[in-house]
Design a protein around this motif. Structure first.
Motif, PDB file in Angstrom:
ATOM      1  N   SER A  48       0.854  -1.191   0.000  1.00 33.29           N
ATOM      2  CA  SER A  48       0.000   0.000   0.000  1.00 33.29           C
ATOM      3  C   SER A  48       0.886   1.235   0.000  1.00 33.29           C
ATOM      4  O   SER A  48       1.854   1.310   0.755  1.00 33.29           O
ATOM      5  N   LYS A  94       1.728  -3.210   4.473  1.00 33.83           N
ATOM      6  CA  LYS A  94       0.500  -3.889   4.082  1.00 33.83           C
ATOM      7  C   LYS A  94       0.564  -4.271   2.611  1.00 33.83           C
ATOM      8  O   LYS A  94       0.753  -3.432   1.739  1.00 33.83           O
ATOM      9  N   ILE A 112      -1.085  -5.289  -0.796  1.00 33.67           N
ATOM     10  CA  ILE A 112      -2.405  -5.104  -1.399  1.00 33.67           C
ATOM     11  C   ILE A 112      -2.567  -5.902  -2.696  1.00 33.67           C
ATOM     12  O   ILE A 112      -3.667  -5.981  -3.230  1.00 33.67           O
ATOM     13  N   GLN A 147       5.464   3.543  -3.303  1.00 32.40           N
ATOM     14  CA  GLN A 147       5.017   2.166  -3.144  1.00 32.40           C
ATOM     15  C   GLN A 147       6.203   1.218  -3.232  1.00 32.40           C
ATOM     16  O   GLN A 147       7.182   1.488  -3.909  1.00 32.40           O
TER      17      GLN A 147
END
Length: 735
Positions: free
Chosen positions: A289, A295, A297, A379
């Motif tokens: 993320s 995290k 994704i 990212q």
């Protein structure tokens, strides 16, 4: 025939025409070892039938049976290319039977004598030993085949380099990667052949690390192919080490990532495009993320193929990543990922995981950044690939390169490594044999200790002048053997460079050129001998011509003066004889000046040649006969000269009335004998007649020394028999 059982049971087929013995054998064997399953048959023919339909680990067979004995059974099995262990179990103790059985491929031979318990205990031991050996051999063959299959089936290009960076091996995928038709085209080429500029320098640094046995190397390089096409490859390289942990080569698994780089470029432009492409590759791709780097994704289907965990489960339970890491690798991987997120340091790792199905796999993983418009980190992403098969291939290749190291040690040329001061650090067995030292005696010595003194200055000057880019230097010196003898050698020397491009020593290839030097000296001696012979022959021929031409001219002149008062036929013979002698003499001088004694060789009928010479030189009151004369290969004109000389001497000096020419056949040679009934040759002349500094000077003679030279130039020999009648003997070897 069914395959082998996976259980530890040993399946044995016993063949014997004695049913009682079959029952006894089965009971005793099962009593001694209940893991052996016995099948019995009472004939060789039945044994072959059941062997073709069932699996057995070993055959135990009697020798003496009706219709088909044990040797016939064994021979039939081997003719069917069946290598099953075979034990001849018989009451015959004849050594010849045992020898025949072993020659036909029997594993062992046991006689049915002695205490039954001891006998069958020995039989069980032989059965187990034969089966264990057979299973071990089979496993080894399967392992070697698996190794070859892994290398050739690898989807990536596999290269093996020596420590100098030269290609030793490559697979078919490497051939396709480089766009070549024939693998032999690039064997021996340097790894930098396809690299330019900074790429080559980077590769040098990585290669030197690998040569020192340091950590694995994973790098991207830009290759320029033979057709000018540029490609980007990803090279996973590691040192191949021998049993002592010493590097012996470099293994590189190279993948063309030109397309993958293009994909990564598109990822930076469009996340959607990334997903579209990522769903079609077998590697695992993940994206974090932008707001929370920890995290995940996105995971592509390749993740599920490698980790054997559903993508949805992994997205909901990110601990799957850390929990799957092998305990021994976990701390290293977690530290690298933490640095990746915190310090924005790329990671490039190889580590082990335990999949959702409990399978151990090797993973190569790389982390990367996706930049936003402001060039800030938006990212994190990563790609992982299953390299389990590559790891297996690497291990197999390491074992294979150990064999290369043994071959290197067995080189027929001496190979040595010394430091910059000339101290020997490594030496192969060829040098030890050449100089007569043991390994511990030679290592640590300065090369100057066994180099002949007169070459010391040149050797150390050569070393001091060598630079990194210096070509291989070739030298010729002399070394001392341990026993003090001198050995001429040729040397090829080049520099040994460390990772900082510093010269740390020199590699030397040493060859013993004693035989080569001896051959050169012998050739020189032969040339000098030839030159002296040529001069001597030329001098002799010119001297002979000077002495004889005047006399020949007189013969022609007198022939003209007396032509009107004498028999014209006789005068023609005198004139023809004179012309022929002039022709022979001129040709002798010509050949002598060219360093030759004989000219063109041809098949010559000796009987016809004797008749021709007799016609020219023999008076009518002298008889010439010949018997059983052969056809020989010779210079016809020169042998005619020999006959002319011998026949003329027989008449002029020996006053011969009858001359007989005949042949004698011996086991090793053929002899032509020229015998006359003339006066015997005085001892004084007999002893000198073939000497190099003696020849008869008459108006009709060319000299017996010339005769000897012509005969010996043909590879023949000539002698004068002792006593009477006067006989010259020409010996012609059969070979």
């Amino acid at each position: 025939m069914m395959g082998p059982s996976k259980m530890t049971t040993i399946h044995v087929l016993i063949i014997d025409d004695d049913d009682d013995l079959l029952e006894i054998s089965k009971r005793f064997v099962n009593k001694i070892d209940d893991t052996i399953e016995i099948t019995t048959v009472n004939s060789g023919k039945r044994g072959l039938e059941i062997l073709a339909s069932m699996y057995f680990d070993v055959v135990v067979c009697d020798f003496q049976m009706e219709k088909m004995n044990g040797l016939d059974v064994l021979k039939t099995i081997r003719e069917q290319q069946n290598q099953i262990p075979f034990i001849m179990f018989t009451g015959h103790s004849h050594e010849q039977i045992a020898i025949q059985a072993l020659n036909l491929g029997a594993t062992n031979y046991l006689t049915k004598t002695g205490n039954p318990k001891t006998l069958y205990t020995e039989l069980v031991h032989l059965i187990r030993r034969a089966v264990e050996h057979d299973r071990t051999e089979r496993a080894l063959r399967e392992s070697e085949e698996l190794y070859r299959s892994l290398v050739e089936a690898s989807p990536d290009a596999v290269f093996v380099f020596n420590l100098e960076g030269k290609i030793l091996r490559l697979n078919q995928q490497a051939k396709r990667l480089l766009g070549i038709e024939n693998i032999e085209e690039i064997i021996g080429k340097d790894y930098r052949y396809w690299l330019v500029g900074k790429q080559a320098k980077t590769a040098n640094i990585e290669f030197e690390k690998l040569v020192r046995g340091e950590a694995l190397s994973q790098r991207e390089y830009k290759f320029t192919l033979e057709n000018g096409e540029p490609i980007t490859v990803e090279a996973h390289s590691t040192s191949l080490k021998n049993s002592h942990g010493e590097p012996v080569g470099i293994l590189a698994v190279v993948r063309d990532i030109t397309r993958r780089n293009a994909i990564e470029e598109e990822i930076r432009i469009s996340e959607e495009r990334l997903r579209s492409l990522a769903n079609n590759i077998d590697s695992a791709i993940w994206l974090s993320s932008p707001s929370n780097p920890s995290k995940i994704i996105y995971l592509n289907p390749g993740f599920e193929q490698i980790w054997e965990v559903p993508v949805e489960h992994a997205l909901q339970n990110p601990e799957v990543f850390t929990e799957s890491i092998h305990p021994e690798d976990k701390a290293r991987v977690e530290t690298a990922i933490a640095d990746f997120v915190r310090e924005q340091i790329d990671y490039n790792l190889q580590y082990r995981i335990l999949t959702g199905q409990g399978e151990l796999k090797w993973i190569w993983a790389k982390g990367f950044f996706i930049l936003g418009k402001e060039k800030g980190v938006r990212q994190f992403g990563g790609i992982a690939q299953d390299i389990t098969e590559w790891k297996k291939t690497q291990k197999a290749l390491e074992e294979s390169l150990t064999q290369f190291d043994r071959l290197f040690a067995a080189s027929i040329n001496g190979v040595a490594l010394c430091d910059t001061s000339g101290i020997l650090k490594q030496a192969n067995s060829a040098i030890l044999d050449m100089l007569g030292y043991e390994h511990n005696e030679l290592i640590g010595k300065n090369i100057s200790e066994f180099t002949v003194q007169e070459y010391h200055e040149d050797f150390f000057r050569t070393l001091s002048e060598m630079r990194i880019d210096t070509q291989i230097r070739s030298l010729k010196y002399e070394y001392y053997h341990k026993n003090g003898t001198r050995i001429p050698v040729s040397l090829n020397i080049w520099t040994n460079i460390d990772q900082n491009d510093e010269i740390i020593g020199y590699w030397i290839i040493i060859r013993d050129i004693s035989k080569q030097k001896d051959m050169i000296e012998k050739l020189s001696e032969s040339k000098e001998k030839y030159r002296r012979e040529r001069e001597r022959l030329s001098e002799l021929a010119h001297h002979m011509r000077h002495d004889l031409v005047a006399g020949l001219q007189n013969i022609e002149a007198f022939s003209e003066l007396i032509k009107d008062n004498m028999d014209f036929k006789l005068i023609d013979r005198i004139r023809e004889n004179a012309r022929q002698m002039r022709k022979v003499l001129d040709r002798s001088v010509e050949l002598a000046d060219a360093g030759l004694v004989i000219g063109k060789m041809q098949q010559t009928d000796m009987a016809k040649l004797v008749d021709e010479v007799a016609y020219r030189v023999i008076p009518e009151n002298v008889t010439v006969e010949h018997k059983n004369l052969p056809i020989v290969k010779c210079d016809r004109e020169k042998i005619e000269q020999v006959l002319h000389n011998i026949l003329t001497n027989a008449i002029q000096h020996g006053k011969a009335k009858t001359i007989v020419v005949f042949s004698q056949e011996l086991e090793s040679e053929l002899q032509i004998v020229i015998r006359n009934d003339g006066e015997s040759i005085p001892d004084k002349i007999r002893k000198q007649i073939f000497r190099g500094d003696y020849f008869l000077r008459t108006s009709e003679s060319l000299g017996m020394q010339i005769v000897r030279r012509i005969i010996e130039a043909h590879g023949w020999s000539i002698t004068l028999d002792e006593g009477e009648p006067v006989s010259f003997r020409i010996s012609i070897p059969r070979k």
